[in-house]
Design an enzyme around this catalytic site. Sequence first.
Site, PDB file in Angstrom:
ATOM      1  N   CYS A   1       0.846  -1.179   0.000  1.00 30.08           N
ATOM      2  CA  CYS A   1       0.000   0.000   0.000  1.00 30.08           C
ATOM      3  C   CYS A   1       0.878   1.225   0.000  1.00 30.08           C
ATOM      4  O   CYS A   1       1.263   1.730   1.043  1.00 30.08           O
ATOM      5  CB  CYS A   1      -0.886   0.019   1.241  1.00 30.08           C
ATOM      6  N   THR A   2       1.214   1.661  -1.177  1.00 35.49           N
ATOM      7  CA  THR A   2       2.089   2.810  -1.288  1.00 35.49           C
ATOM      8  C   THR A   2       1.390   4.040  -0.734  1.00 35.49           C
ATOM      9  O   THR A   2       0.266   4.343  -1.100  1.00 35.49           O
ATOM     10  CB  THR A   2       2.448   3.070  -2.758  1.00 35.49           C
TER      11      THR A   2
END
Length: 681
Positions: free
Chosen positions: A548-549
């Site tokens: 989850c950037t």
Amino acid sequence: MDDKPGPRVLKFELFASCVSVDFWMTLSKKKLETFGLDASAKRISGSYTTGNSSTVSSRLDVTYDAFDDEKQHSHTLTYPAEGKLLLFNTIEAFRDCDKQQLADQEGALLWTLITSGEALEHPSMLTNFFLAGYADLKKHVYRYWFLFPAVVYPDALVHESEPLEITKIFSKECVENISDFSHRLSHEQNAFLIHQDDASFELFHLRDLPALLSKTGKITLCVCDGSAQKDNPGWPARNILALYAYYVRSHAQHHRIQLVSLRKRVLNGQTDIDHSIVMDLRVVFTPDQIREIPQTPRTVGWERDEKGRLQPRMVDLSSQMDPQKLAEQAVALNLKLMKWRLVPQLDLTLLHGTKVLLLGSGTLGCNVARCLMGWGMMNLTFVDNARVSYSNPVRQSLFTFDDCIENGLPKSQAAVQAVKRIYPGVNARGVQMNIPMPGHSVPTGMRKEVVETITQLERLIDESHVVFLLMDTRESRWLPTVIAAAKEKIVINAALGFDSFLVMRHGMRVSQRVAAKMPQYRQLGCYFCNDVVAPGNSTKDRTLDQQCTVTRPGVAMIASALAVELLVTLLTHPKGAYAPFDAKGSEDDDVESPLGIVPHQMRGFLSTHNTVLPATTAFDKCTACSEVILTNYEQRGQDFLFEVFNGSASLLEDLTGLTELHKESENTEIWDLSDNDSLSS
Ligand SMILES: [Zn+2]
């Protein structure tokens, strides 16, 4: 036989009523919230303007502030007119009321103002109006009739000579004096007097008339009457002249009168009255009218309808009173202003008709939708598989806290609700969908469901003109890239890094049709063209922060805005989706869109506030848009797709020849961008 023409009777220009739409809106509100069934007459006010061009009739304006008691008339050229509103509760009551009786009642009031001397103090009280009507509030239909009451007194006024401009009668100095005097008077003093004899030229208030009658010399009556006609004074002059006639009736030496129909205009910031008209008139009385106290005269002044008949007018505002219609008009007007003033070539109809598919309704999807609506693109389909979570609303501009509670609404559904709240005229729908991805194998039990999903996605892309790829993983963009390329749809792609973004348009496929029509056309690359590995399961073997950037919040907004502007620029380009782009600008046939250049890609870096515009041609070994992939998809359909989902990671690379390429070259750095900013989206 006597050929000499008879005396020319003075005629007045009747006001033309001019009622603004917002007056009717205010009236509806008042009727609903204040008046109720109370049908007694209400005080309202209007205004008229001097300084009209001679091509328009003098208007009496009634606007939204008609009910405002404190209304100020601050404009030099505008004069007040008091009015009464008589709103009937039924159309029958309005139809059956005695119109002449109403007129006579108003006339009697005027006559009292004249004979009591009150109008000498406040001449503007003689310029009034009476508005009778019936409002069908459900249908927003208004039937109304204006009375501009005027007493028929004296019997007649006749021209003694041809009317002339004021500058031909009075010296420049006198004209300036008249102008200054008029300017100093309050707006209630729309009439005043000039007294001249051999030695003097003096200006007086109207209230000085009785005193001036006993003096020798000539009296001139000046009225700001709103007319722009050469031979006819405006309606306000009529009752003022009646007042004058009443006071001079027993002074025969004043039965000849000079009238200045005072017209003002502002030229270069200066008020100027040089186009005012002077009329020499004679008052004609009947014997009855010069009695000690004349009888109350007859009253006239009902306005004729658009066809010149003495009957009420009707206005149907149903299309304008509907708030949704109002919003539609306002949004359209905003865009039209852009077209009128700045970009005449802008095709608003094209934009309005463009059907947009938003794959991904997260941070990018929300912001893209808002910007599309700003451009009047109101056909939106939202696709997402997630629900709104507590972390979303602060970044995903269509969602609020309420969308998160009780497990959260599906994002596609919440997005539709939100855009409808923003603009009810939007044509939006939401679809909850898990887009199948390469490397994410489909268990046998799920196959039927995935088949249906693919069929649905194909249909959604078929029905759209533009596909936005706004998802949070690289591999979820693969299937729609392939389908949209095969169906020759415009694809706009946006992807995010922590402080960087990529916004691009996919090149349109060189089909036989395109090759024949545009031999010069070179296909630009797609999202996967730059990559030398096929999309696979990017969430495998990754820690939470890698899956989850987290992005800087502004990045999604910048990228979303650029994505929409890129689309609009592309749509307005003469070659549309096939618009070329060469960063060096060396294309011979490169034609700019009316909005400017149409980049292929925009890569932005917030750390340096730098954006570059690379352009690449399509890669013949691309794992998404190359002919071998598209042909496989077109010929083998879902069988091919399931092979990709379930097959080995190298299937796409083997097919396109990338595997061969890998053997030949070193692996290069790969861009892998994600817009995922939360744990759930
Ligand atoms: Zn490609």
